[in-house]
Write a protein that holds these residues in place. Structure first.
Motif, PDB file in Angstrom:
ATOM      1  N   GLY A  62      -0.125   1.847  -3.414  1.00 52.01           N
ATOM      2  CA  GLY A  62      -1.525   2.126  -3.158  1.00 52.01           C
ATOM      3  C   GLY A  62      -1.888   3.597  -3.283  1.00 52.01           C
ATOM      4  O   GLY A  62      -1.038   4.471  -3.446  1.00 52.01           O
ATOM      5  N   ILE A  93       0.838  -1.205   0.000  1.00 55.65           N
ATOM      6  CA  ILE A  93       0.000   0.000   0.000  1.00 55.65           C
ATOM      7  C   ILE A  93       0.869   1.250   0.000  1.00 55.65           C
ATOM      8  O   ILE A  93       0.591   2.220  -0.730  1.00 55.65           O
ATOM      9  N   ARG A  94       1.926   1.254   0.794  1.00 47.12           N
ATOM     10  CA  ARG A  94       2.794   2.432   0.847  1.00 47.12           C
ATOM     11  C   ARG A  94       3.484   2.701  -0.480  1.00 47.12           C
ATOM     12  O   ARG A  94       3.639   3.851  -0.882  1.00 47.12           O
ATOM     13  N   GLY A 107      -0.745   2.288   5.202  1.00 51.78           N
ATOM     14  CA  GLY A 107      -1.539   1.086   5.008  1.00 51.78           C
ATOM     15  C   GLY A 107      -1.641   0.182   6.214  1.00 51.78           C
ATOM     16  O   GLY A 107      -2.128  -0.948   6.102  1.00 51.78           O
ATOM     17  N   TYR A 118      -3.414   5.285  -0.839  1.00 49.50           N
ATOM     18  CA  TYR A 118      -3.201   5.926   0.457  1.00 49.50           C
ATOM     19  C   TYR A 118      -1.716   5.875   0.819  1.00 49.50           C
ATOM     20  O   TYR A 118      -1.037   4.890   0.523  1.00 49.50           O
TER      21      TYR A 118
END
Length: 320
Positions: free
Chosen positions: A288, A284-285, A293, A290
């Motif tokens: 993603g 996610i980091r 995560g 956002y």
């Protein structure tokens, strides 16, 4: 002749209780709470107070008026949920948003499943994600308000992870990791001081409230993945120290991923659980939408816990 009394198990009782364990967690959170109030001032104290009091009040009201079983009420457990929720929120979060988050954490995530010990998801993390989706403006306002130590005019800016997501490696060059370990201005109360959080985690280990395997496996996975990506392309991907010391990783790994109810019962299950959280956090980091995560990673792995408990078993008493 004395009568033989037969009673159901357990026949040997330990001194541990839910209230004592939750009390230890509250004590372990104190260093981080003190640091957050010192840096963010009375505004942070208000967020913590609203989160703690409202979670306890909602759980008491639900057990008394809906379940009609006051014996099921555990104020210490609700207090921990409230403190962890508050530590995941920006200091500028309005009190009524904190109140809604507390109601969601206790009423929807915890009590709707039957109460303490029966919820599938971590209540504080689920409430944080719910608020992030419902009130994105409030949940991404990282204004640094004047605190007792940080006594300057209010400053608004992105967190270190936000700066990296927006500007890449150039936005976080020259970061003093030693300073970041001690304190990190910007972000929620649970992101300020890795040292304060780790001190609380060591206390939990000494009190034998938690085991280290989940936390260590999260840290090791995050460090390994970020090391590989940074080694392959240092101009694009951040290294291990950055990913270990920024965001909510330390808070999540030490205090929320280790939650008794929503984490695996076996040691090996906990290791796999931690590796899954660390992997999802880094995906996610790096890729993603956002910048952070941790919350999403823990919630996703919460769903895998029943399978991990089925696949990995602790050795039964008396079995070789």
């Amino acid at each position: 002749m004395d009568r033989l009394l037969v009673s159901p198990s357990p026949h040997v009782h330990a001194k541990d209780s839910t209230s004592r364990i939750m009390g230890d967690v509250c004590i372990a959170l104190l260093p981080a709470i003190v640091v957050s109030v010192l840096f963010y001032g009375w505004a942070e104290l208000l967020v913590l107070a609203v989160g703690a009091v409202s979670c306890v009040a909602f759980e008491w009201a639900i057990t008394k008026f809906l379940f009609k079983e006051e014996g099921r009420f555990c104020g210490a457990s609700a207090l921990v949920t409230g403190l962890l929720l508050a530590m995941n929120l920006p200091v500028t979060t309005p009190w009524w948003v904190v109140l809604i988050g507390s109601l969601f954490a206790i009423g929807v995530v915890k009590m709707s499943f039957g109460g303490l010990g029966q919820n599938v998801f971590n209540p504080a993390i689920a409430a944080r994600v719910f608020l992030l989706i419902s009130f994105p403006t409030y949940m991404t306002d990282w204004t640094v308000t004047p605190g007792f130590i940080h006594a300057t005019d209010a400053v608004s800016g992105a967190t270190l992870l936000g700066r990296y997501a927006e500007g890449g490696m150039q936005a976080v060059e020259g970061l003093d990791y030693l300073q970041t370990f001690f304190y990190n201005i910007g972000g929620s109360a649970g992101e300020i001081s890795a040292l304060a959080l780790l001190a609380g985690f060591v206390y939990l280990l000494c009190r034998k409230v938690v085991k280290p395997w989940i936390t260590l496996s999260i840290f090791a996975t995050v460090a390994l993945i970020s090391f590989i990506f940074n080694l392959a392309d240092p101009a694009t991907y951040t290294g291990p120290l950055f990913n270990l010391l920024t965001g909510g990783l330390v808070l999540g790994a030490c205090f929320m991923a280790t939650d008794y109810v929503t984490s695996p019962m076996s040691n090996w299950g906990g290791v796999v659980y931690g590796v899954g959280i660390g992997f999802i956090v880094m995906m996610i980091r790096y890729f993603g939408a956002y910048p952070e995560g941790v919350s999403f990673a823990i919630l996703i792995m919460n769903m895998a816990v029943p399978f991990l408990n089925k696949w990995f078993h602790q050795k039964k008493y008396g079995r070789k």
